[in-house]
Design an enzyme around this catalytic site. Sequence first.
Site: not given
Ligand code: MSP
Length: 658
Positions: A311, A158, A33, A141, A36, A161, A314, A144
């Site tokens: 934030k 949590c 999304h 959790c 990412h 969540h 989904k 997390c």
């Molecule tokens: N798999 C772990 C990361 C491991 S790194 C060694 C993880 N994955 S995640 O899919 O949850 O991705 C989190 C990251 O996605 C955040 O740190 C950020 O880079 C990005 N984002 C996800 N949602 C976001 C927002 N709403 N806003 C900005 N960035 C966000 O955590």
Amino acid sequence: MLAAGAFRPDKENVIVERFYITTPIYYVNAKPHLGHAYTTTVADSMARFHRLMGAETYFLTGTDEHGDKIVQAAEANGQTPKEYVDTISKLFQDLWPGMNISNNDFIRTTEPRHVKVVQEILQKVYDAGDIYFGEYGGHYCFGCERFYTEKELVDGLCPDHQTKPEYIAEKNYFFKMSKYKDWLLDHINKNPDFIRPERYRKEVVSLLESGELEDLCISRPKSRLTWGIELPFDAEYVTYVWFDALINYVAALGYPDGDKFKKYWPAANHLVAKDILKPHAVFWPTMLKAAGIEPYQHLNVHGYWLVEDTKMSKSIGNVVEPLAMKDAYGLDAFRYFLLREMSFGQDSSFSEKALIGRLNADLANDLGNLFNRTLSMTHKYFGGVIPRPDIEDVEDAEIKKIGQGAMQAFQDFFNEFKFSRGLEGLWELVRGLNKYVDATAPWTLYKEKNTGRLSTVIYVLLENMRKIAVHLWPVMPEASEKMLKQLGITFDPEKVNLPKELDVWGLLESGQTVAETSNLFPRVDPIEDKGPKKSEKKGKKSEKTEKDAVATIEFEDFQKVDLRVGTVREVEKHPDADRLLLVRVDTGDDELRQVVAGIADFFAPDDLIGKQVVVVTNLKPRKLRKQLSQGMILAVKTKDGMELLTPTGEVPGGSKVS
Ligand code: MSP
């Protein structure tokens, strides 16, 4: 006009020789999304920026594929974990080329090259005596993938969540993280930009100073989870996801002997959002220390994209799909918006309305207009051929200086991950050039047959446009290449050296032909106007005009409005809102009157100083984004921007308008 270098930060420009940038490896339990897309676009812009700065650059992204969450998502989808991770990882891999992401590698934690390095590092840390076996009980959790202490839970749930964690007591392996607390604090103190921006460094320091650092549980018994990397020293256990995932950053470089590892480590810049600050700022450096690997160079932490102040998630159903935005507004406008709108480190609200606002103001009006009018003048006055410049005038020297300041600001701020300010800095030149067109009035020079001066003016414009286009490549690669093509240049990143652009003048070759027009950023209807088809719209409009027809008011009512002429004495940017300026006006009172005005998109603070404006002084004072506003400045929105109402001759501050 603004002085050149007005936005230059104090720090000297640091030129980096090697630059290794990483994104988090994303969980494959959900589709990609906006969040990412943001992190990956930022990483891409930084990689491209450093390539143009002359650094050897490596850019890594990937997917995180082990753990409970994945198993649960796979089950819910009726697939095996392997089938499931292959499908979702592909969604990420397929998305990035469409967003012009120029990653050099894509790592998956299920790949043998990653598994091998994780096991090697685990063994190394185990052999060094930093991993022990112990009993642990805690509230787990699954969302997390971590244990919570009683204290951390909110009403037994949590905090993230809002679900009730499961109490689990079991024997596990622990990493002696606590042993490295003092070392880590010391390292952070000695390297103040190890974690940036500052607020996150402070957060980590206070976390470390506030109490003991716990040891980290790094295993899960296979009786509970099999979808993970087996511990090399106990086949009954798999590794905890974070110990597994973080290692991707060195595994992808071929740790320990790979050439890439030797070349790019420790020149690493990790990029994450604040949700995963602790694993990156505490787990990862202590793991590296225990494994005898140097710490990475910088951890760069950004805030969240919020949708209507929440934030994205989904479950709430407020997820913004990057491809939908790209399709609706064009990839480059979307990329520009992401970098320009968010102040790196702080949260930002996403809205299509704001995106359209930026697109129309910055891209269609400022940048697009500059390209369109200059290219069409080159055709009208020189048959499309870039003229040879004549003698340089004061105006030309001045705009060159503005250009140098703008480019320096762009480069300095990008070096520090301050994209919004970097782009704002560069726009000083874009706006400066539009003013330069108005001030030099090429149409008059043409009429007067002043070909020498006209040649210089057009050349100054085109050469500056080339510089702007080159600087924009990290942010808007496609548009930048198109702009350069319109100037008759084939872009080759190998040949560009951004630091040199500050001093070199005249790379644009006279005699080349430019394109006739440039319609890279067509204006988009504001969101309110979207929806009804044209025919319906017409009907609606007349209805609206009747309804909105201005009602007449009594003369006495008009007399209630106190309108005064004021002289602008001080102007500052609003600390929390890009679009607002704090304008302090002399309206004849004892003190300056502060007005919070939504005019930052159209005027630079310095442009306003000394200007006379009309102020509504008896509007009830109110706070706008925490700043007191004592009135309103009258302005007119035009097709191309905004004009302020001002008397035709100078009058004393405080004069009543009647
Ligand atoms: N798999 C772990 C990361 C491991 S790194 C060694 C993880 N994955 S995640 O899919 O949850 O991705 C989190 C990251 O996605 C955040 O740190 C950020 O880079 C990005 N984002 C996800 N949602 C976001 C927002 N709403 N806003 C900005 N960035 C966000 O955590």
